[in-house]
Design a protein around this motif. Structure first.
Motif, PDB file in Angstrom:
ATOM      1  N   GLN A   1       0.870  -1.173   0.000  1.00 36.49           N
ATOM      2  CA  GLN A   1       0.000   0.000   0.000  1.00 36.49           C
ATOM      3  C   GLN A   1       0.904   1.220   0.000  1.00 36.49           C
ATOM      4  O   GLN A   1       1.749   1.376   0.883  1.00 36.49           O
TER       5      GLN A   1
ATOM      6  N   ASN B   1      -2.238   5.360  -0.054  1.00 30.47           N
ATOM      7  CA  ASN B   1      -3.136   4.265   0.317  1.00 30.47           C
ATOM      8  C   ASN B   1      -3.675   3.492  -0.881  1.00 30.47           C
ATOM      9  O   ASN B   1      -4.750   2.901  -0.819  1.00 30.47           O
TER      10      ASN B   1
ATOM     11  N   TYR C   1      -3.301   0.333  -3.359  1.00 33.42           N
ATOM     12  CA  TYR C   1      -2.696  -0.994  -3.386  1.00 33.42           C
ATOM     13  C   TYR C   1      -1.965  -1.180  -4.718  1.00 33.42           C
ATOM     14  O   TYR C   1      -2.525  -0.927  -5.784  1.00 33.42           O
TER      15      TYR C   1
END
Length: 213
Positions: free
Chosen positions: A106, A110, A112
């Motif tokens: 991550q 934030n 992925y």
């Protein structure tokens, strides 16, 4: 391996819209007999699958790209050979490239993303299923469905155990009756970390029911 120019994977025509954050993730490990098993599972997945699929198939470099292309051609979801920095999105299956470990991270925003490395082999393999599975343990923002299919040895069993202990929604092992080699799934069963033991043809249906049901 360079970071791709695009932030995310080009989607198939019916899914060019912006995808919301995913609430489910599927992780699959396989080895000997894996291409056939992956074909059976991925081609049965619906185009609107609300989960990304992260895959480690034990395979030498230069072979995983053609495998990803073949799987993509027969699947409603998008299947790609993973590249470093790719954004992880639902409805896309990411196949670890031969010669590279693949994990999910991550980033500072934030988001992925896929991270590839040439760190030392683990369990005798690079890519290693254990490396992928271990990387998913810290994440709690989505439900994890973990699958081990046909393959020699025990790669992935310890990682599946870690995920089971950390609260994975389901851990699935392919049953001996359909495995080309009943090694990796057997190792997971012996660790008593498997919630479902299923023949290959039942795995995609079970995943769909659990995720979409």
């Amino acid at each position: 391996m360079p970071i791709p120019k695009e932030d995310s994977v080009p989607m198939k025509p019916d899914r060019l819209r912006q995808a919301p954050p995913f609430q489910h993730l599927i992780a699959i490990g396989t080895s000997t007999g894996g291409p056939r098993a992956l074909h059976a599972v991925l081609t049965a997945m619906p185009a609107d699958l609300p989960a990304p699929v992260l895959i480690v198939q034990h395979m030498p470099p230069k072979f995983t790209k053609s495998l990803a292309d073949r799987l993509d051609a027969g699947s409603a979801i998008t299947v790609v050979e993973a590249e470093d920095g790719m954004k992880v999105e639902k409805g896309v299956a990411y196949l670890a490239p031969g010669g590279y470990h693949m994990v999910m991270i991550q980033d500072s925003s934030n988001v992925y993303r896929i991270k590839l490395s040439t760190d030392d082999p683990v369990s005798g393999h690079r890519p290693s299923v254990n490396v992928l599975f271990h990387s998913l343990v810290p994440f709690s923002g989505f439900k994890k469905y973990v699958v081990l299919m046909t393959g020699m040895g025990s790669d992935g069993a310890k990682g599946m155990q870690e995920l089971a202990l950390s609260g994975a929604a389901a851990t699935i092992a392919e049953s001996e009756e359909t495995c080309v080699v009943y090694g990796m799934p057997r190792a997971a069963v012996q660790l008593e970390c498997v919630t479902h033991v299923l023949p290959l043809h039942e795995i995609p249906g079970k995943l769909s029911v659990m995720i979409q049901g």
